[in-house]
Design an enzyme around this catalytic site. Structure first.
Site, PDB file in Angstrom:
ATOM      1  N   TYR A  51       0.846  -1.200   0.000  1.00 25.96           N
ATOM      2  CA  TYR A  51       0.000   0.000   0.000  1.00 25.96           C
ATOM      3  C   TYR A  51       0.876   1.244   0.000  1.00 25.96           C
ATOM      4  O   TYR A  51       2.045   1.213   0.375  1.00 25.96           O
ATOM      5  CB  TYR A  51      -0.947   0.003   1.202  1.00 25.96           C
ATOM      6  CG  TYR A  51      -0.279   0.215   2.540  1.00 25.96           C
ATOM      7  CD1 TYR A  51      -0.070   1.495   3.054  1.00 25.96           C
ATOM      8  CD2 TYR A  51       0.152  -0.869   3.315  1.00 25.96           C
ATOM      9  CE1 TYR A  51       0.541   1.684   4.289  1.00 25.96           C
ATOM     10  CE2 TYR A  51       0.763  -0.687   4.549  1.00 25.96           C
ATOM     11  CZ  TYR A  51       0.952   0.594   5.029  1.00 25.96           C
ATOM     12  OH  TYR A  51       1.557   0.788   6.256  1.00 25.96           O
ATOM     13  N   CYS A  52       0.291   2.353  -0.445  1.00 31.05           N
ATOM     14  CA  CYS A  52       0.945   3.657  -0.396  1.00 31.05           C
ATOM     15  C   CYS A  52      -0.148   4.714  -0.251  1.00 31.05           C
ATOM     16  O   CYS A  52      -1.293   4.378   0.072  1.00 31.05           O
ATOM     17  CB  CYS A  52       1.830   3.903  -1.623  1.00 31.05           C
ATOM     18  SG  CYS A  52       0.972   3.742  -3.206  1.00 31.05           S
ATOM     19  N   THR A  53       0.159   5.959  -0.483  1.00 33.55           N
ATOM     20  CA  THR A  53      -0.804   7.035  -0.213  1.00 33.55           C
ATOM     21  C   THR A  53      -2.034   6.960  -1.105  1.00 33.55           C
ATOM     22  O   THR A  53      -3.162   6.918  -0.626  1.00 33.55           O
ATOM     23  CB  THR A  53      -0.128   8.409  -0.381  1.00 33.55           C
ATOM     24  OG1 THR A  53       1.047   8.463   0.416  1.00 33.55           O
ATOM     25  CG2 THR A  53      -1.077   9.525   0.026  1.00 33.55           C
ATOM     26  N   ILE A  95      -4.212   4.521   0.735  1.00 34.49           N
ATOM     27  CA  ILE A  95      -4.772   4.838   2.047  1.00 34.49           C
ATOM     28  C   ILE A  95      -5.972   5.772   1.918  1.00 34.49           C
ATOM     29  O   ILE A  95      -6.960   5.644   2.659  1.00 34.49           O
ATOM     30  CB  ILE A  95      -3.697   5.492   2.935  1.00 34.49           C
ATOM     31  CG1 ILE A  95      -2.522   4.526   3.141  1.00 34.49           C
ATOM     32  CG2 ILE A  95      -4.263   5.921   4.278  1.00 34.49           C
ATOM     33  CD1 ILE A  95      -1.263   5.203   3.652  1.00 34.49           C
TER      34      ILE A  95
END
Length: 351
Positions: A197-199, A226
């Site tokens: 996952y990342c932003t 996210i």
């Protein structure tokens, strides 16, 4: 037609701070072949200026990466522009979670070699063979599987203030550092579920294809990152597995996803998760500072910087001319000026 901002940044900041006009912060990206990034950049600047869009956008041969804000009374017009654009139609607009609309104060569109600096040679693997996209519900379900490894593909200053439960958070300054580090770390676990996952999802688009190329069997990525996870959790009343803040690269420097504070003030060690930049512009170091230290240190990271901000402005300007900050502002936790970095929780997870 002027294709860049010509108004003093301090004036623009003050205008945004004092404005009562509501704006929405959002981000989007797309990997799409642009034959002439320079021409595309110029036209996009013209079009977005007409729509009063503010923000930071990167354009490259491989696509576009944008973090922007749009006036609420122009939002539908902006959405229509996106849908009528051959390059952008159908993209997801990641609406900010915790937003006051004052995230940007000017429009800046830059041409880059890549829309995310990953250090990869895209000709060596198929970038279109990405990992399986996960909704928030699917992510929560897979997170409970003992055969799952969750990887935070962001930098240390991002994961320090917020991350998913049981996630591995690489202690790196850049995305390009994280890619080989994670590969080496999980070299003997290629049969497990690799969930990244990342932003907003853009880093995982490339990373998931890279890890599949490197032999990882079950590669997944959180769809929309996210930001989209938080939206789905609230909309569907799902358990929230993300703890703390989501770091963002705009004036807000963070949006709250849960009430948990998992990091500490870098100056006194008390629980805190408010990022700030040292007000000494010759330093501008990014770090975490609690309200008490902010008052005591006048927004500075050190006593040396406090002394600098009390110098005459001409002396301060002279000091700034001698400094090339580059990405050093992001090495917040590594500065010898700061006594505290991270939290016990993060340090334990990264052992």
């Amino acid at each position: 037609m002027i294709l860049h901002n010509r108004v003093n940044r301090d004036v623009l900041k003050e205008q945004i701070r004092n404005s009562t006009r509501k704006r929405t912060t959002l981000s989007f990206y797309r990997y799409v072949q642009l034959s002439d990034p320079a021409s595309y950049r110029d036209q996009l600047f013209i079009d977005f200026s007409k729509l009063e869009v503010l923000g930071r956008i990167y354009v490259a041969h491989e696509g576009i990466n944008a973090q922007i804000s749009v006036p609420d009374d122009r939002f539908e017009e902006f959405r229509q522009f996106i849908e009528e654009s051959a390059e952008l139609t159908g993209i997801r607009l990641n609406i900010a979670v915790d937003d006051d609309g004052k995230s940007f104060y000017k429009l800046k569109i830059q041409i880059r070699k890549k829309i995310v600096a990953d250090g990869l040679n895209d000709e060596t693997f198929d970038v279109t063979k990405r990992g399986t996209h996960l909704s928030a519900e699917d992510f929560n379900r897979l997170a409970q599987d003992p055969n799952t490894i969750i990887i935070d593909m962001r930098n240390h200053y991002e994961s320090e203030v917020g991350h998913f439960e049981n996630a591995i958070c690489p202690d790196v300054d850049t995305f390009r550092e994280a890619l080989p580090l994670v590969e080496d770390m999980l070299a003997d676990q290629k049969d497990k579920n690799l969930v990244m996952y990342c932003t907003g999802g853009i880093r995982c688009e490339k990373a998931s294809a890279y890890y599949k190329h490197k032999g990882f069997k079950n590669v997944f990525q959180l769809d929309g990152g996210i930001i989209e996870y938080a939206r789905q959790v609230e909309q569907k009343q799902l358990p929230n597995l993300f703890k703390g803040k989501n770091f963002v690269f705009d004036e807000r420097l963070g949006e709250r996803i849960s009430d948990d504070i998992i990091s500490v003030c870098h100056q006194c060690g008390k629980p805190a998760d408010t990022h700030t930049n040292c007000v000494n512009e010759a330093c501008h170091l990014l770090f975490i500072q609690c309200a008490e230290c902010a008052e005591k240190m006048e927004g500075c990271c050190s006593t040396e910087c406090v002394e600098v901000i009390h110098l005459p402005e001409e002396e301060q300007k002279a000091l700034r001319k001698k400094v090339n900050l580059g990405r050093q502002v992001y090495r917040k936790g590594r500065s010898p000026k700061l006594l505290f970095k991270g939290s016990t929780e993060l340090k334990t997870e990264n052992k």
